[in-house]
Design an enzyme around this catalytic site. Structure first.
Site, short mmCIF file in Angstrom:
data_model
loop_
_atom_site.label_atom_id
_atom_site.label_comp_id
_atom_site.label_asym_id
_atom_site.label_seq_id
_atom_site.Cartn_x
_atom_site.Cartn_y
_atom_site.Cartn_z
N GLU A 102 4.85 -6.36 1.77
CA GLU A 102 4.94 -7.07 0.25
C GLU A 102 4.21 -6.02 -0.76
O GLU A 102 3.26 -6.06 -1.13
CB GLU A 102 3.75 -8.12 0.44
CG GLU A 102 2.57 -7.79 1.31
CD GLU A 102 1.39 -9.08 1.43
OE1 GLU A 102 0.36 -8.89 0.89
OE2 GLU A 102 1.88 -10.26 1.87
N TYR A 139 -0.35 -2.58 -12.44
CA TYR A 139 -1.89 -2.59 -12.63
C TYR A 139 -2.25 -1.76 -14.23
O TYR A 139 -3.10 -1.00 -13.92
CB TYR A 139 -2.63 -1.86 -11.54
CG TYR A 139 -2.11 -2.65 -10.16
CD1 TYR A 139 -2.81 -3.88 -10.02
CD2 TYR A 139 -1.45 -2.11 -9.18
CE1 TYR A 139 -2.82 -4.68 -8.88
CE2 TYR A 139 -1.23 -2.78 -7.89
CZ TYR A 139 -1.92 -4.04 -7.97
OH TYR A 139 -1.60 -5.05 -6.79
N CYS A 183 -15.85 2.62 -27.54
CA CYS A 183 -16.99 3.14 -27.48
C CYS A 183 -17.81 3.51 -26.18
O CYS A 183 -18.81 3.12 -25.87
CB CYS A 183 -18.05 2.29 -28.55
SG CYS A 183 -17.47 1.70 -30.13
N GLY A 211 0.73 -1.39 0.15
CA GLY A 211 -0.20 0.10 0.10
C GLY A 211 0.81 1.26 0.09
O GLY A 211 0.30 2.38 0.30
N GLY A 224 4.02 -3.85 -4.24
CA GLY A 224 3.70 -4.38 -5.51
C GLY A 224 3.92 -3.06 -6.41
O GLY A 224 4.83 -2.75 -7.19
N ARG A 225 2.62 -2.15 -6.55
CA ARG A 225 2.91 -1.05 -7.42
C ARG A 225 3.79 0.05 -7.24
O ARG A 225 4.52 0.41 -8.05
CB ARG A 225 1.64 -0.22 -7.16
CG ARG A 225 1.24 0.96 -8.10
CD ARG A 225 0.14 1.89 -7.64
NE ARG A 225 -1.20 1.13 -7.33
CZ ARG A 225 -2.14 1.18 -8.17
NH1 ARG A 225 -1.79 1.63 -9.44
NH2 ARG A 225 -3.30 0.56 -7.85
#
Length: 381
Positions: free
Chosen positions: A242, A345, A316, A206, A244-245
């Site tokens: 842990e 992501y 569209c 986070g 990630g981003r």
């Protein structure tokens, strides 16, 4: 016209991962959350710098086994695990399974007994820890993630056969700056040790990534000092994070070409090949994806006047917006746009089959060098 392409800068990723590892105390285990970007080259690049990988599906287990054979995942997480998921985690030799509920714990115990093994478990606990300013909150109130503290205490005191409860996992929020992430980690550890006498605590990820300020970075050194303080107060504790981003966001760029520019009711729209079916991050998070423009010399099409523009794709739907910018400068047909911070992501969470457009290509290297080469090509007649 060349279709959209993702470019991964693996040298930059390796350097960034090493800097994160060096900012953390050695006693803090650094796991990479595969869900952020499961690209095989990304996983191989990160393998020497991290202590392990956090997986959350059988697909991620398979990917890790294919890319890094013989390296068992450090953790298996996620809500709604089926019996097949749990059996796969046991068969893969996952070091710690993060259990989301008392029911899941009972099922895992029975499956472990049937397999003739003991599952090593962290209980995911939904703790009432405040995280003001977080961009996404997954705990502290009613949530599908984790179990209530009272249930966790019961499970830890009387676990079913087939499992060994080693401690606590808590991922309560995302978008945390370093001071807040440190405070949240300290609260999680305080509860885990005080209530469960936990020997291990995984405080999740986070860490904030600021898409509006691409040069900003999470203060890993400050966070490392906060974790060192926690370890000083609990000398026997095994502490794990842990992210990630915040590890891979900066290593990936999405490159695409301008198909059209036009005014609508006084506003400029830049239409590019691709769109949010390739890069869903801006739509999912509600932010403008930062981009730079590589102008194509001799472009024959129209060009914006240098004022604010909205960059849209080929879908569209009016939600197919990649970015809104007031300072992009003039943008013309044939120009190549480089969307930064597309390493997490991005393609892996995009609604890729909507309208069945072709997928993007993938390359390794410097995205701006790739864009410059692309923009130097003549515009097709």
């Amino acid at each position: 016209m060349t279709g959209p392409v993702y470019v991964h800068d693996l040298d930059g990723l390796a350097a960034h991962a090493r800097s994160i590892r060096s900012a953390l105390p050695r006693r803090v285990e650094l796991l990479y959350a595969v869900k952020a970007n499961p690209d095989a080259d990304v996983l191989r690049t990160l393998a020497p710098a991290v202590d392990g990988f956090e997986t959350a599906s059988r697909g991620e287990l398979r990917r890790l086994a294919e890319v890094l054979p013989g390296r068992a995942p450090a953790a298996y997480a996620g809500p709604g695990k089926t019996d097949e998921d749990l059996v796969a985690a046991l068969a893969a030799g996952v070091h710690r399974i993060h259990v989301e509920s008392p029911t899941e714990l009972r099922r895992l115990g029975a499956l472990a007994l049937a397999a003739g093994t003991t599952a090593q478990v962290l209980l995911r606990v939904n703790l009432p820890v405040a995280a003001p300013g977080a961009s996404l909150v997954m705990g502290g109130g009613p949530s599908p993630f984790g179990m209530d503290p009272v249930d966790a205490v019961r499970c830890a005191r009387r676990p079913p056969e087939g499992v060994e409860v080693r401690g606590v996992h808590a991922h309560l929020a995302s978008g945390l700056d370093a001071p807040l992430a440190g405070e949240v980690a300290a609260e999680v550890v305080r509860w885990s040790v005080g209530q469960l006498d936990a020997a291990e605590v995984d405080v999740g990820g986070g860490m904030a990534v600021d898409y509006r300020h691409p040069a900003a970075r999470f203060d890993w050194a400050g966070y490392g000092r906060a974790l060192a303080d926690i370890l000083g107060a609990y000398p026997g504790l095994r502490l794990r994070i842990e992210p990630g981003r915040s590890v891979t966001a900066y290593c990936g760029s999405y490159l695409t070409e301008v198909i059209d520019v036009k005014r609508s009711h006084g506003e400029w729209f830049v239409v590019v090949a691709g769109g949010t079916h390739h890069l869903r991050t801006p739509a999912a998070k509600g932010h403008p994806q930062p981009f730079t423009v590589h102008r194509r010399p001799g472009g024959a099409g129209p060009r914006t006047d240098g004022g604010p523009v909205t960059v849209v794709g080929q879908l569209c739907t009016p939600k197919d917006v990649l970015s809104r910018s007031a300072d992009a400068g003039p943008v013309g047909v044939g120009d190549v746009l480089v969307f930064a911070m597309a390493g997490a992501y991005a393609w892996n969470i995009s609604h890729r089959d909507f309208l069945l457009h072709d997928p993007p290509r993938f390359r390794l290297g410097d995205p701006h060098r790739v864009a410059a080469e692309w923009a130097a090509r003549p515009v097709p007649a």
